[in-house]
Write an enzyme that holds these catalytic residues in place. Structure first.
Site, PDB file in Angstrom:
ATOM      1  N   GLY A  77     -47.424 -36.437   0.966  1.00 12.25           N
ATOM      2  CA  GLY A  77     -46.083 -36.399  -0.033  1.00 12.25           C
ATOM      3  C   GLY A  77     -44.386 -35.934   0.377  1.00 12.25           C
ATOM      4  O   GLY A  77     -43.701 -35.862   0.072  1.00 12.25           O
TER       5      GLY A  77
ATOM      6  N   GLU B 110     -56.989 -37.548   3.665  1.00 13.72           N
ATOM      7  CA  GLU B 110     -55.868 -36.987   3.010  1.00 13.72           C
ATOM      8  C   GLU B 110     -55.556 -35.923   3.886  1.00 13.72           C
ATOM      9  O   GLU B 110     -55.677 -34.606   3.830  1.00 13.72           O
ATOM     10  CB  GLU B 110     -55.886 -36.966   1.696  1.00 13.72           C
ATOM     11  CG  GLU B 110     -55.880 -37.891   0.690  1.00 13.72           C
ATOM     12  CD  GLU B 110     -55.542 -37.660  -0.434  1.00 13.72           C
ATOM     13  OE1 GLU B 110     -54.854 -38.605  -0.998  1.00 13.72           O
ATOM     14  OE2 GLU B 110     -55.573 -36.636  -1.035  1.00 13.72           O
TER      15      GLU B 110
ATOM     16  N   GLU C 197     -53.912 -30.574  -2.714  1.00 13.19           N
ATOM     17  CA  GLU C 197     -52.881 -29.574  -3.453  1.00 13.19           C
ATOM     18  C   GLU C 197     -53.491 -28.460  -4.398  1.00 13.19           C
ATOM     19  O   GLU C 197     -53.364 -27.366  -4.958  1.00 13.19           O
ATOM     20  CB  GLU C 197     -52.064 -30.693  -4.580  1.00 13.19           C
ATOM     21  CG  GLU C 197     -51.187 -31.181  -4.684  1.00 13.19           C
ATOM     22  CD  GLU C 197     -50.617 -32.169  -4.313  1.00 13.19           C
ATOM     23  OE1 GLU C 197     -50.946 -32.817  -5.508  1.00 13.19           O
ATOM     24  OE2 GLU C 197     -50.058 -33.260  -3.341  1.00 13.19           O
TER      25      GLU C 197
ATOM     26  N   SER D 133     -48.913 -40.516   1.862  1.00 18.99           N
ATOM     27  CA  SER D 133     -48.095 -41.901   2.028  1.00 18.99           C
ATOM     28  C   SER D 133     -48.024 -43.142   2.447  1.00 18.99           C
ATOM     29  O   SER D 133     -47.148 -43.582   3.317  1.00 18.99           O
ATOM     30  CB  SER D 133     -47.040 -41.001   3.235  1.00 18.99           C
ATOM     31  OG  SER D 133     -45.840 -39.380   3.146  1.00 18.99           O
TER      32      SER D 133
ATOM     33  N   HIS E  46     -58.540 -32.016  -4.328  1.00 19.84           N
ATOM     34  CA  HIS E  46     -57.223 -32.191  -3.731  1.00 19.84           C
ATOM     35  C   HIS E  46     -56.579 -31.740  -2.516  1.00 19.84           C
ATOM     36  O   HIS E  46     -56.985 -29.862  -3.309  1.00 19.84           O
ATOM     37  CB  HIS E  46     -56.050 -33.106  -4.976  1.00 19.84           C
ATOM     38  CG  HIS E  46     -55.888 -33.405  -4.588  1.00 19.84           C
ATOM     39  ND1 HIS E  46     -54.202 -32.944  -3.434  1.00 19.84           N
ATOM     40  CD2 HIS E  46     -54.996 -34.923  -3.775  1.00 19.84           C
ATOM     41  CE1 HIS E  46     -53.153 -34.289  -3.668  1.00 19.84           C
ATOM     42  NE2 HIS E  46     -53.766 -34.816  -3.556  1.00 19.84           N
TER      43      HIS E  46
ATOM     44  N   ASN F 130     -52.323 -41.392  -7.550  1.00 21.55           N
ATOM     45  CA  ASN F 130     -53.004 -40.330  -7.699  1.00 21.55           C
ATOM     46  C   ASN F 130     -51.001 -39.978  -9.273  1.00 21.55           C
ATOM     47  O   ASN F 130     -50.469 -39.767  -7.946  1.00 21.55           O
ATOM     48  CB  ASN F 130     -53.367 -39.140  -7.032  1.00 21.55           C
ATOM     49  CG  ASN F 130     -52.628 -37.866  -6.910  1.00 21.55           C
ATOM     50  OD1 ASN F 130     -53.417 -37.127  -8.611  1.00 21.55           O
ATOM     51  ND2 ASN F 130     -52.793 -37.014  -6.574  1.00 21.55           N
ATOM     52  N   TRP F 131     -51.196 -39.672 -10.086  1.00 20.71           N
ATOM     53  CA  TRP F 131     -49.745 -39.447 -10.683  1.00 20.71           C
ATOM     54  C   TRP F 131     -49.585 -38.099 -10.470  1.00 20.71           C
ATOM     55  O   TRP F 131     -48.732 -37.746 -11.004  1.00 20.71           O
ATOM     56  CB  TRP F 131     -49.297 -39.931 -12.131  1.00 20.71           C
ATOM     57  CG  TRP F 131     -49.875 -41.156 -12.993  1.00 20.71           C
ATOM     58  CD1 TRP F 131     -49.628 -42.282 -11.962  1.00 20.71           C
ATOM     59  CD2 TRP F 131     -50.038 -41.605 -13.758  1.00 20.71           C
ATOM     60  NE1 TRP F 131     -50.305 -43.382 -12.757  1.00 20.71           N
ATOM     61  CE2 TRP F 131     -49.612 -43.447 -14.048  1.00 20.71           C
ATOM     62  CE3 TRP F 131     -50.146 -41.291 -15.272  1.00 20.71           C
ATOM     63  CZ2 TRP F 131     -50.119 -44.180 -14.744  1.00 20.71           C
ATOM     64  CZ3 TRP F 131     -50.757 -42.117 -16.303  1.00 20.71           C
ATOM     65  CH2 TRP F 131     -50.197 -43.722 -15.841  1.00 20.71           C
ATOM     66  N   LYS F 132     -50.711 -37.139  -9.842  1.00 24.44           N
ATOM     67  CA  LYS F 132     -49.954 -35.442 -10.343  1.00 24.44           C
ATOM     68  C   LYS F 132     -50.170 -35.356 -11.679  1.00 24.44           C
ATOM     69  O   LYS F 132     -49.962 -36.009 -12.641  1.00 24.44           O
ATOM     70  CB  LYS F 132     -49.106 -35.972  -8.592  1.00 24.44           C
ATOM     71  CG  LYS F 132     -49.460 -36.328  -7.902  1.00 24.44           C
ATOM     72  CD  LYS F 132     -48.505 -35.407  -6.296  1.00 24.44           C
ATOM     73  CE  LYS F 132     -49.222 -36.317  -5.765  1.00 24.44           C
ATOM     74  NZ  LYS F 132     -49.048 -35.273  -4.086  1.00 24.44           N
TER      75      LYS F 132
ATOM     76  N   GLY G 150     -49.583 -41.731  -3.804  1.00 24.01           N
ATOM     77  CA  GLY G 150     -49.237 -40.504  -5.050  1.00 24.01           C
ATOM     78  C   GLY G 150     -48.224 -41.151  -5.011  1.00 24.01           C
ATOM     79  O   GLY G 150     -48.288 -41.841  -6.331  1.00 24.01           O
ATOM     80  N   GLY G 151     -47.000 -40.870  -4.297  1.00 25.54           N
ATOM     81  CA  GLY G 151     -45.842 -40.946  -4.696  1.00 25.54           C
ATOM     82  C   GLY G 151     -45.819 -42.739  -5.430  1.00 25.54           C
ATOM     83  O   GLY G 151     -44.783 -43.115  -6.298  1.00 25.54           O
TER      84      GLY G 151
HETATM   85  C1  PEP Z   1     -52.136 -37.504  -3.013  1.00 25.96           C
HETATM   86  O1  PEP Z   1     -50.949 -37.745  -4.069  1.00 25.96           O
HETATM   87  O2  PEP Z   1     -53.033 -37.648  -2.816  1.00 25.96           O
HETATM   88  C2  PEP Z   1     -51.169 -39.277  -2.013  1.00 25.96           C
HETATM   89  C3  PEP Z   1     -51.816 -38.435  -1.308  1.00 25.96           C
HETATM   90  O3  PEP Z   1     -49.491 -38.704  -2.519  1.00 25.96           O
HETATM   91  P1  PEP Z   1     -48.188 -39.598  -2.051  1.00 25.96           P
HETATM   92  O4  PEP Z   1     -49.141 -40.621  -1.504  1.00 25.96           O
HETATM   93  O5  PEP Z   1     -47.579 -38.893  -1.937  1.00 25.96           O
HETATM   94  O6  PEP Z   1     -48.269 -38.971   0.067  1.00 25.96           O
END
Ligand code: PEP
Length: 250
Positions: A172, A166, A97, A210, A95, A9-11, A231-232
């Protein structure tokens, strides 16, 4: 044998040049045919770019959101039909966010999942509790309620879903659910899916929050964890490829 899905997930990150570099550093290193599906969920303006770069490679692609409406006067929204134009395979719905910053309710998330399914796009339905809810002992109730809204809406297509657990406190933050904590919730979600579908065993339940190169193997080894939403680490080719390798090694 499970078929893992590792989805990045590039966000709201990336622009054309950087995207090209990122994909060039990942895509050639993906195994051609394997037990692991790999995808990136990108900002809508880059679907055309990702389609062009990734078609014919093992890298699949998805979007990060879809409108709950079919078409019309919804300025700024992107419809499932539009995503289909770019052969979009997956779309994230719900998601945290989007729930947190855009006020998306479980009813809206369910409508989005239905719109995606109607166009043959697999919704990756995100569920998860906040830290406050976890500390209040409400984790199970929260995730079950979030998933129930989608199950109720899509009724006969439940087996077409991908679910992502999640925990909001892990996204994040560098704080990951332990494999045992995650497995408990995944088992609960699997039981809920079993009650709704005869094909619940093949529904992939991803863990997100994470996930990185060092914790992926132990999370992916859990019986009800069928992949990761990343994500990251999806913005770092070495890390993302290491997570794919951890899935391949299971
Ligand atoms: C996400 O954005 O779905 C996510 C899991 O982010 P991260 O891996 O950065 O926690």
């Amino acid at each position: 044998m499970k078929r893992y899905l590792i989805a990045g997930n590039w966000k709201m990150n990336g622009q054309s040049v950087g995207n090209a570099d990122l994909l060039a550093a990942i895509t050639p290193h993906l195994p051609a045919s394997s037990q692991v599906d790999v995808a990136v969920c990108v900002p809508a303006p880059y679907l055309a770019q990702v389609q062009q770069v990734c078609q014919g490679t093992p890298m699949q692609w998805g979007a990060q959101d879809v409108s709950a409406h079919e078409a019309g006067a919804y300025t700024g929204e992107v419809s499932a039909d539009m995503l289909s134009d770019f052969k979009t395979r997956y779309v994230l719905v719900g998601h945290s966010e989007r729930r947190q910053y855009h006020g998306e309710t479980s009813a809206v998330v369910a409508a989005k999942a239905q719109r995606a399914l109607a166009k043959g796009i697999t919704p990756i339905v995100c569920v998860g509790e906040t830290l406050q809810e976890r500390e209040a002992g409400q984790t199970n109730e929260v995730v079950k309620r979030q998933l129930a809204a989608v199950i109720q809406q899509v009724a006969h297509c439940v087996s077409e879903l991908v679910v992502a657990y999640e925990p909001v406190w892990a996204i994040g933050t560098g704080r990951t659910a332990s494999p045992e904590q995650a497995q408990l919730v995944h088992a609960l979600l699997r039981a809920q899916l079993r009650a709704a579908s005869a094909h619940a065993e093949r529904i992939r339940i991803l863990y997100g929050g994470s996930m990185n190169a060092s914790n992926a193997a132990s999370l992916l080894a859990q019986p009800d964890i069928d992949g990761g939403l990343i994500g990251g680490a999806s913005l770092k080719p070495k890390d993302f490829l290491a997570i794919v390798a951890a899935a391949l090694a299971q």
